[in-house]
Design a protein around this motif. Structure first.
Motif, PDB file in Angstrom:
ATOM      1  N   ALA A 168       0.833  -1.207   0.000  1.00 45.32           N
ATOM      2  CA  ALA A 168       0.000   0.000   0.000  1.00 45.32           C
ATOM      3  C   ALA A 168       0.866   1.254   0.000  1.00 45.32           C
ATOM      4  O   ALA A 168       0.550   2.230  -0.690  1.00 45.32           O
ATOM      5  CB  ALA A 168      -0.925  -0.019   1.206  1.00 45.32           C
ATOM      6  N   ALA A 169       1.953   1.234   0.761  1.00 47.06           N
ATOM      7  CA  ALA A 169       2.847   2.403   0.794  1.00 47.06           C
ATOM      8  C   ALA A 169       3.440   2.657  -0.583  1.00 47.06           C
ATOM      9  O   ALA A 169       3.520   3.802  -1.051  1.00 47.06           O
ATOM     10  CB  ALA A 169       3.952   2.177   1.828  1.00 47.06           C
ATOM     11  N   PHE A 170       3.846   1.591  -1.250  1.00 51.22           N
ATOM     12  CA  PHE A 170       4.454   1.753  -2.575  1.00 51.22           C
ATOM     13  C   PHE A 170       3.451   2.300  -3.585  1.00 51.22           C
ATOM     14  O   PHE A 170       3.721   3.288  -4.291  1.00 51.22           O
ATOM     15  CB  PHE A 170       5.003   0.412  -3.066  1.00 51.22           C
ATOM     16  N   PHE A 171       2.278   1.693  -3.651  1.00 50.07           N
ATOM     17  CA  PHE A 171       1.321   2.124  -4.671  1.00 50.07           C
ATOM     18  C   PHE A 171       0.673   3.468  -4.310  1.00 50.07           C
ATOM     19  O   PHE A 171       0.226   4.188  -5.203  1.00 50.07           O
ATOM     20  CB  PHE A 171       0.271   1.037  -4.892  1.00 50.07           C
ATOM     21  N   ALA A 172       0.630   3.793  -3.044  1.00 47.41           N
ATOM     22  CA  ALA A 172       0.183   5.134  -2.675  1.00 47.41           C
ATOM     23  C   ALA A 172       1.159   6.176  -3.213  1.00 47.41           C
ATOM     24  O   ALA A 172       0.743   7.225  -3.739  1.00 47.41           O
ATOM     25  CB  ALA A 172       0.068   5.255  -1.157  1.00 47.41           C
ATOM     26  N   SER A 173       2.440   5.868  -3.112  1.00 44.74           N
ATOM     27  CA  SER A 173       3.449   6.776  -3.645  1.00 44.74           C
ATOM     28  C   SER A 173       3.320   6.903  -5.161  1.00 44.74           C
ATOM     29  O   SER A 173       3.381   8.008  -5.715  1.00 44.74           O
ATOM     30  CB  SER A 173       4.841   6.261  -3.264  1.00 44.74           C
ATOM     31  N   VAL A 174       3.134   5.781  -5.838  1.00 38.77           N
ATOM     32  CA  VAL A 174       3.018   5.795  -7.302  1.00 38.77           C
ATOM     33  C   VAL A 174       1.775   6.578  -7.738  1.00 38.77           C
ATOM     34  O   VAL A 174       1.847   7.431  -8.634  1.00 38.77           O
ATOM     35  CB  VAL A 174       2.960   4.349  -7.833  1.00 38.77           C
ATOM     36  N   PHE A 175       0.648   6.301  -7.130  1.00 37.37           N
ATOM     37  CA  PHE A 175      -0.595   6.973  -7.520  1.00 37.37           C
ATOM     38  C   PHE A 175      -0.518   8.474  -7.254  1.00 37.37           C
ATOM     39  O   PHE A 175      -0.942   9.285  -8.085  1.00 37.37           O
ATOM     40  CB  PHE A 175      -1.792   6.368  -6.763  1.00 37.37           C
ATOM     41  N   SER A 176       0.018   8.822  -6.093  1.00 35.13           N
ATOM     42  CA  SER A 176       0.110  10.239  -5.762  1.00 35.13           C
ATOM     43  C   SER A 176       1.044  10.966  -6.725  1.00 35.13           C
ATOM     44  O   SER A 176       0.745  12.084  -7.170  1.00 35.13           O
ATOM     45  CB  SER A 176       0.603  10.402  -4.323  1.00 35.13           C
ATOM     46  N   SER A 177       2.160  10.321  -7.061  1.00 34.93           N
ATOM     47  CA  SER A 177       3.111  10.949  -7.977  1.00 34.93           C
ATOM     48  C   SER A 177       2.526  11.052  -9.383  1.00 34.93           C
ATOM     49  O   SER A 177       2.675  12.076 -10.058  1.00 34.93           O
ATOM     50  CB  SER A 177       4.406  10.127  -8.020  1.00 34.93           C
ATOM     51  N   ALA A 178       1.858   9.990  -9.818  1.00 26.42           N
ATOM     52  CA  ALA A 178       1.345   9.968 -11.185  1.00 26.42           C
ATOM     53  C   ALA A 178       0.191  10.940 -11.388  1.00 26.42           C
ATOM     54  O   ALA A 178       0.061  11.553 -12.454  1.00 26.42           O
ATOM     55  CB  ALA A 178       0.907   8.545 -11.539  1.00 26.42           C
ATOM     56  N   PHE A 179      -0.657  11.071 -10.369  1.00 29.19           N
ATOM     57  CA  PHE A 179      -1.844  11.937 -10.516  1.00 29.19           C
ATOM     58  C   PHE A 179      -1.649  13.314  -9.877  1.00 29.19           C
ATOM     59  O   PHE A 179      -2.583  14.113  -9.845  1.00 29.19           O
ATOM     60  CB  PHE A 179      -3.067  11.249  -9.888  1.00 29.19           C
ATOM     61  N   PHE A 180      -0.452  13.562  -9.315  1.00 30.94           N
ATOM     62  CA  PHE A 180      -0.168  14.839  -8.639  1.00 30.94           C
ATOM     63  C   PHE A 180      -1.239  15.167  -7.597  1.00 30.94           C
ATOM     64  O   PHE A 180      -1.707  16.296  -7.491  1.00 30.94           O
ATOM     65  CB  PHE A 180      -0.063  15.977  -9.672  1.00 30.94           C
ATOM     66  N   SER A 181      -1.625  14.136  -6.856  1.00 33.32           N
ATOM     67  CA  SER A 181      -2.679  14.317  -5.853  1.00 33.32           C
ATOM     68  C   SER A 181      -2.412  13.407  -4.671  1.00 33.32           C
ATOM     69  O   SER A 181      -2.279  12.185  -4.836  1.00 33.32           O
ATOM     70  CB  SER A 181      -4.047  13.987  -6.475  1.00 33.32           C
ATOM     71  N   ALA A 182      -2.333  13.980  -3.484  1.00 30.44           N
ATOM     72  CA  ALA A 182      -2.131  13.164  -2.287  1.00 30.44           C
ATOM     73  C   ALA A 182      -3.340  12.276  -2.020  1.00 30.44           C
ATOM     74  O   ALA A 182      -3.194  11.137  -1.554  1.00 30.44           O
ATOM     75  CB  ALA A 182      -1.862  14.070  -1.089  1.00 30.44           C
ATOM     76  N   GLU A 183      -4.532  12.771  -2.327  1.00 29.16           N
ATOM     77  CA  GLU A 183      -5.747  11.981  -2.096  1.00 29.16           C
ATOM     78  C   GLU A 183      -5.774  10.753  -3.002  1.00 29.16           C
ATOM     79  O   GLU A 183      -6.252   9.687  -2.589  1.00 29.16           O
ATOM     80  CB  GLU A 183      -6.999  12.838  -2.334  1.00 29.16           C
ATOM     81  N   MET A 184      -5.277  10.897  -4.235  1.00 25.71           N
ATOM     82  CA  MET A 184      -5.206   9.722  -5.106  1.00 25.71           C
ATOM     83  C   MET A 184      -4.228   8.683  -4.555  1.00 25.71           C
ATOM     84  O   MET A 184      -4.340   7.497  -4.837  1.00 25.71           O
ATOM     85  CB  MET A 184      -4.787  10.136  -6.515  1.00 25.71           C
ATOM     86  N   GLY A 185      -3.259   9.142  -3.754  1.00 25.74           N
ATOM     87  CA  GLY A 185      -2.371   8.193  -3.087  1.00 25.74           C
ATOM     88  C   GLY A 185      -3.143   7.284  -2.147  1.00 25.74           C
ATOM     89  O   GLY A 185      -2.839   6.090  -2.027  1.00 25.74           O
ATOM     90  N   LEU A 186      -4.150   7.840  -1.491  1.00 32.99           N
ATOM     91  CA  LEU A 186      -4.977   7.003  -0.613  1.00 32.99           C
ATOM     92  C   LEU A 186      -5.715   5.946  -1.425  1.00 32.99           C
ATOM     93  O   LEU A 186      -5.855   4.795  -0.990  1.00 32.99           O
ATOM     94  CB  LEU A 186      -5.979   7.881   0.148  1.00 32.99           C
ATOM     95  N   VAL A 187      -6.179   6.333  -2.620  1.00 39.81           N
ATOM     96  CA  VAL A 187      -6.859   5.367  -3.488  1.00 39.81           C
ATOM     97  C   VAL A 187      -5.902   4.242  -3.877  1.00 39.81           C
ATOM     98  O   VAL A 187      -6.260   3.053  -3.837  1.00 39.81           O
ATOM     99  CB  VAL A 187      -7.413   6.068  -4.748  1.00 39.81           C
ATOM    100  N   GLY A 188      -4.669   4.619  -4.246  1.00 36.94           N
ATOM    101  CA  GLY A 188      -3.679   3.597  -4.597  1.00 36.94           C
ATOM    102  C   GLY A 188      -3.387   2.676  -3.432  1.00 36.94           C
ATOM    103  O   GLY A 188      -3.260   1.448  -3.593  1.00 36.94           O
ATOM    104  N   GLY A 189      -3.289   3.246  -2.245  1.00 33.06           N
ATOM    105  CA  GLY A 189      -3.038   2.421  -1.060  1.00 33.06           C
ATOM    106  C   GLY A 189      -4.179   1.452  -0.798  1.00 33.06           C
ATOM    107  O   GLY A 189      -3.947   0.278  -0.477  1.00 33.06           O
ATOM    108  N   ILE A 190      -5.417   1.940  -0.950  1.00 31.93           N
ATOM    109  CA  ILE A 190      -6.573   1.061  -0.709  1.00 31.93           C
ATOM    110  C   ILE A 190      -6.590  -0.086  -1.721  1.00 31.93           C
ATOM    111  O   ILE A 190      -6.817  -1.248  -1.357  1.00 31.93           O
ATOM    112  CB  ILE A 190      -7.877   1.886  -0.787  1.00 31.93           C
TER     113      ILE A 190
END
Length: 428
Positions: A168-190
């Motif tokens: 979850a930590a890894f994909f939260a980082s990827v999602f947040s970086s890719a979408f330039f959104s910290a909230e999208m990082g939560l989606v990646g983590g989930i």
């Protein structure tokens, strides 16, 4: 078994042996704490200590207090409770909890006074309010504990919380970086947490793999997988894949102005507020809804649940996947909630501490969350005390894990997990 005492009025007072053991245990524990407080009070030479309960400003640089008086006051409080325990005047329930909390606060005050006193050559370190750090460090632990409660209440052992945190930590980082959104990082983590939960459910319920061994294997898989994926990110693409935005604090007007606790509880990130909601949500679902009753029934007696028409494995699947949501949020903390980038072993064993919180909290979401808060508090204290030098740094670094062992083995005592925990169900 019980013991009987005949009083002068020929009234037989029958006491359960468990109650006698509890009384002896209270007296011994309180006596040890009183002895430590006495030592703290006698060992202080320069009693003046500085403390700071709010944020440091130009006008608020801390106040002074006599640490020796704090230690003596704590000793008096503990002695009073010890006498009450010796007279068997501390009943179970609310008064037992009040006694434990009061003695704990008294010991904490005396210990802190001893630690921060006598700073003649070490500078003027100020004791800071530990609540902000406690909330911050306990957030992933509480999410992990909720994930563990959901799975194990349904009868599926989840040792793999640490693995869920890592992915979850890894994909939260990827999602947040890719979408330039910290909230999208939560989606990646989930999504990552639910994905790992699905693996756990498949092998535990479809292929009946030993769930303890399965949890260890999933942790090894998550460790290797995240390390491999991290190594495959080119340097020129790191800003798109491993430089996530961090969640910003959100101040709640009014509540954040409450002295001492307000800034710690109500000037936090979205992830912390989700943690507050999650504790209430899981408690409500498990103990106030029909679905929660079914989850608990398949964890206690799946065959009986099956005979009344409950589809055991379907309920278990739902509980495990739902728990994956919380594990994913807990894992997201390690990137979008704190550091801002993923590194190998980012969760640093927090999943195992969360598992200990589940056991210490007796598989109850509220008690498990309180246990996680306790571990967060110990970590915060360890960080603050490391600058003072009165306790060896090696012992301080080990203190959170020692506290885990002492709390689980020494104070929790005998606990009973859900009766069918770890047992796959096959419909006959």
């Amino acid at each position: 078994m019980s013991t009987a005492v005949i009083s002068q009025d020929d009234i037989v007072d029958v006491r359960d042996r468990a109650d006698v053991r509890r009384q002896i245990k209270l007296v011994v524990v309180f006596a040890i704490i009183a002895a430590l407080l006495l030592w703290f009070a006698l060992d202080i030479n320069d009693p003046t200590i500085k403390y700071l309960l709010g944020a440091r400003t130009k006008d608020n640089t801390g106040s002074e207090i006599n640490g020796q008086n704090v230690a003596w006051g704590g000793l008096v409080v503990v002695l009073v409770w010890m006498v009450l325990a010796a007279l068997n005047k501390i009943p179970r329930g609310v008064w037992g909890v009040v006694a434990g909390i009061t003695v704990g606060i008294a010991f904490f005050g005396g210990f802190i006074a001893w630690q921060y006193a006598d700073q003649t050559g070490a500078g003027n370190f100020v004791f800071a309010n530990p609540m902000p750090g406690t909330i911050k460090l306990a957030t992933p632990l509480i999410f992990g504990a909720l994930a563990g409660c959901m799975c194990e209440r349904a009868g599926v052992i989840n040792i793999a919380i640490e693995g869920q945190f890592l992915t979850a930590a890894f994909f939260a980082s990827v999602f947040s970086s890719a979408f330039f959104s910290a909230e999208m990082g939560l989606v990646g983590g989930i999504l990552a947490g639910v994905g790992m939960a699905a693996l756990l459910a498949v092998f535990a319920m479809r292929y009946h793999v030993n769930q303890v061994v399965l949890g260890v294997v999933l942790i090894a898989l998550a460790t290797g997988l995240t390390s491999f994926l991290l190594s495959q990110i080119p340097n020129d693409l790191k800003e798109y894949l491993n430089e996530p935005l961090i969640l910003a604090p959100i101040e709640i007007p009014g509540l954040s102005s409450i002295p001492i606790v307000g800034p710690a509880l109500f000037n936090q990130t979205l992830l912390v507020y989700l943690m507050y909601i999650s504790v209430g949500l899981v408690s409500f679902l498990l103990f106030q809804t029909r679905w929660g009753l079914r989850v608990r029934s398949v964890g206690e007696h799946p065959k009986a649940a099956d005979t009344v028409g409950i589809r055991v494995n379907r309920i278990r699947w739902q509980a495990v996947l739902f728990g994956g949501v919380f594990a994913g949020l807990g894992g997201a903390y390690f990137t979008v909630g704190s550091t801002g980038s993923f590194d190998n072993n980012a969760s640093a064993g927090n999943g195992f501490i969360a598992l200990a919180a589940v056991i210490m909290g007796r598989w109850h979401p509220v008690y498990a969350s309180l246990s996680a808060l306790f571990f967060g508090f110990v970590w915060t204290l360890q960080t603050q005390l490391s600058f003072l030098g009165k306790i060896p740094p090696e012992l301080l670094r080990a203190s959170p894990y020692l506290a885990t062992i002492i709390a689980v083995a020494g104070f929790v005592g005998r606990v009973r997990p859900p009766a069918a925990d770890g047992e796959p169900y096959v419909k006959s």
